[in-house]
Design an enzyme around this catalytic site. Structure first.
Site, PDB file in Angstrom:
ATOM      1  N   THR A  12       0.819  -1.215   0.000  1.00 41.63           N
ATOM      2  CA  THR A  12       0.000   0.000   0.000  1.00 41.63           C
ATOM      3  C   THR A  12       0.853   1.265   0.000  1.00 41.63           C
ATOM      4  OG1 THR A  12      -1.753  -1.166   1.147  1.00 41.63           O
ATOM      5  CG2 THR A  12      -1.791   1.211   1.329  1.00 41.63           C
ATOM      6  N   SER A  55       1.330  -7.432  -1.297  1.00 40.03           N
ATOM      7  CA  SER A  55       2.048  -8.530  -0.632  1.00 40.03           C
ATOM      8  C   SER A  55       1.294  -9.851  -0.704  1.00 40.03           C
ATOM      9  CB  SER A  55       2.394  -8.170   0.807  1.00 40.03           C
ATOM     10  OG  SER A  55       1.262  -8.175   1.622  1.00 40.03           O
ATOM     11  N   THR A  88       1.721  -4.930   4.063  1.00 40.32           N
ATOM     12  CA  THR A  88       1.553  -5.385   5.447  1.00 40.32           C
ATOM     13  C   THR A  88       0.820  -6.726   5.558  1.00 40.32           C
ATOM     14  OG1 THR A  88      -0.506  -4.159   5.714  1.00 40.32           O
ATOM     15  CG2 THR A  88       1.526  -3.019   6.331  1.00 40.32           C
ATOM     16  N   ASP A  89       0.035  -7.078   4.518  1.00 42.48           N
ATOM     17  CA  ASP A  89      -0.798  -8.286   4.640  1.00 42.48           C
ATOM     18  C   ASP A  89       0.028  -9.543   4.935  1.00 42.48           C
ATOM     19  OD1 ASP A  89      -3.024  -6.769   4.190  1.00 42.48           O
ATOM     20  OD2 ASP A  89      -3.423  -7.518   2.162  1.00 42.48           O
TER      21      ASP A  89
HETATM   22  N1  ASP Z   1      -2.874  -5.183   0.574  1.00 43.99           N
HETATM   23  C1  ASP Z   1      -1.680  -4.444   0.935  1.00 43.99           C
HETATM   24  C2  ASP Z   1      -0.478  -5.329   0.791  1.00 43.99           C
HETATM   25  O1  ASP Z   1      -0.231  -6.143   1.647  1.00 43.99           O
HETATM   26  C3  ASP Z   1      -1.781  -3.973   2.325  1.00 43.99           C
HETATM   27  C4  ASP Z   1      -0.655  -3.138   2.782  1.00 43.99           C
HETATM   28  O2  ASP Z   1       0.376  -2.969   2.194  1.00 43.99           O
HETATM   29  O3  ASP Z   1      -0.838  -2.608   3.870  1.00 43.99           O
HETATM   30  O4  ASP Z   1       0.238  -5.216  -0.161  1.00 43.99           O
END
Ligand code: ASP
Length: 342
Positions: A12, A55, A88-89
């Site tokens: 993100t 991710s 973060t995922d």
């Molecule tokens: N969907 C995003 C990812 O993991 C969430 C994030 O980066 O916070 O790439």
């Protein structure tokens, strides 16, 4: 001036809303760094765009490719530390896989820090640049050495073994919900700079598995969920598909029902390791009950307990273990026993 290498993988932090209103990876690592001109006075940053994906697209194979590049970078005398920017995922999975697959010799006394963002690059409350600055501060901190792979987000520092994404939207989503509730330290603004304060002793949280520096292929390992009414069909299918080990996401202290127990027994009789983790957030898995399907019975038939590792981390550790020559249920029991004593 300390030199930090930053690998950008996406997430993100690097997303933007396109003309159709869809939030997608679009911003390069260099574009992010260009928004932090004050950095250039404190740290020398070398960037590498490893990928630019959400991710959820990360895989064991990609992560092991990243590991090879990290090992080459750590071996460079001019590099002080490494930052990995990641969605973060699945950040906790990549952090864990890298931590468990980098020996202290491969880390060469240096630090690898992961970070990302919950809000996109152009969001009014964007947290990406601040998290990236935090991660750079940790990677360039002398006290960070000897701790393996860390996650720095929202002013906190977490160990790869314990870090979990707890909330789907909050910026302070990461926590270390191990029994001791230990974060490794904090990062605070200090005038124009940062104050990194570690609150734990410098130690690796996971015993790393020794593997070659170059590309390492990972075997299929599946996660099968126990839930009320579960049966053995998915476990059998997993083995038919070629799984070389299986993680059971058990309930409570590490228990399954009779149907799943019978299927596990069958799998173990084929010398395929079965790990028992728990869907509970804290407490870990242990052999507590003696009824058919209880942890004591699972232990008796040769299953191994994943200690405090949740199923998705136990799966990664199993993949590394297989690559490192641990093959049988007995090998796995001895290996995973070491986690309990940590
Ligand atoms: N969907 C995003 C990812 O993991 C969430 C994030 O980066 O916070 O790439």
């Amino acid at each position: 001036m300390k030199k930090i290498k930053v690998f950008f993988t996406g997430g993100t932090i690097a997303m933007r809303i396109d003309a159709d209103g869809l939030l997608k990876p679009a911003v390069s690592g260099d574009e992010l760094l260009a928004q932090m001109p004050q950095l250039q006075h404190a740290i020398c940053v070398e960037s590498s765009q490893f990928s630019n994906v959400s991710s959820s697209q990360m895989s064991g194979a990609l992560c092991m490719e990243l590991r090879s590049q990290i090992i080459q970078t750590l071996a460079r005398a001019d590099i002080f530390g490494i930052v990995i920017v990641h969605g973060t995922d699945t950040m906790e999975e990549s952090a864990f896989l890298l931590d468990a697959a980098l020996t202290s010799a491969q880390l060469a006394g240096k630090t690898v820090v992961m970070t990302g963002a919950m809000h996109s690059a152009e969001h009014v409350n964007g947290d990406g640049l601040s998290n990236l600055a935090d991660a750079l501060a940790v990677a360039s901190c002398d006290d960070a050495a000897g701790r393996g792979v860390l996650v720095a987000m929202a002013g906190q520092i977490h160990a790869a073994r314990w870090v979990r994404k707890m909330d789907s939207v909050r910026v302070d989503t990461f926590a270390s919900p191990n029994d001791a509730q230990t974060i490794q330290g904090t990062i605070a603004r200090d005038g124009d700079g940062f104050k990194v304060a570690f609150t734990t002793v410098a130690a690796r949280s996971m015993p790393a598995i020794s593997l070659a520096d170059s590309a390492v292929a990972l075997d299929r390992v599946d996660i099968i969920s126990m839930h009320s009414g579960a049966d053995g069909a998915l476990l059998n299918a997993s083995v038919d598909l070629g799984a070389k080990a299986v993680v059971i996401n058990a309930v409570g202290a590490g228990n399954v029902n009779e149907a799943l127990f019978c299927a596990i027994q069958e799998v173990l009789s084929k010398q395929i390791p079965v790990m028992i983790s728990t869907r509970c957030i804290t407490g870990g898995s242990l052999p507590a009950y003696g009824y058919v399907g209880g942890g004591q019975q699972l232990q008796k038939i040769g299953a191994c307990f994943a200690a405090d590792l949740p199923a998705h981390k136990a799966r990664l550790y199993a993949q590394l273990a297989l690559a490192g020559g641990y093959k049988t249920p007995h090998d796995f029991v001895s290996l995973f026993e070491q986690l309990d004593s940590q």
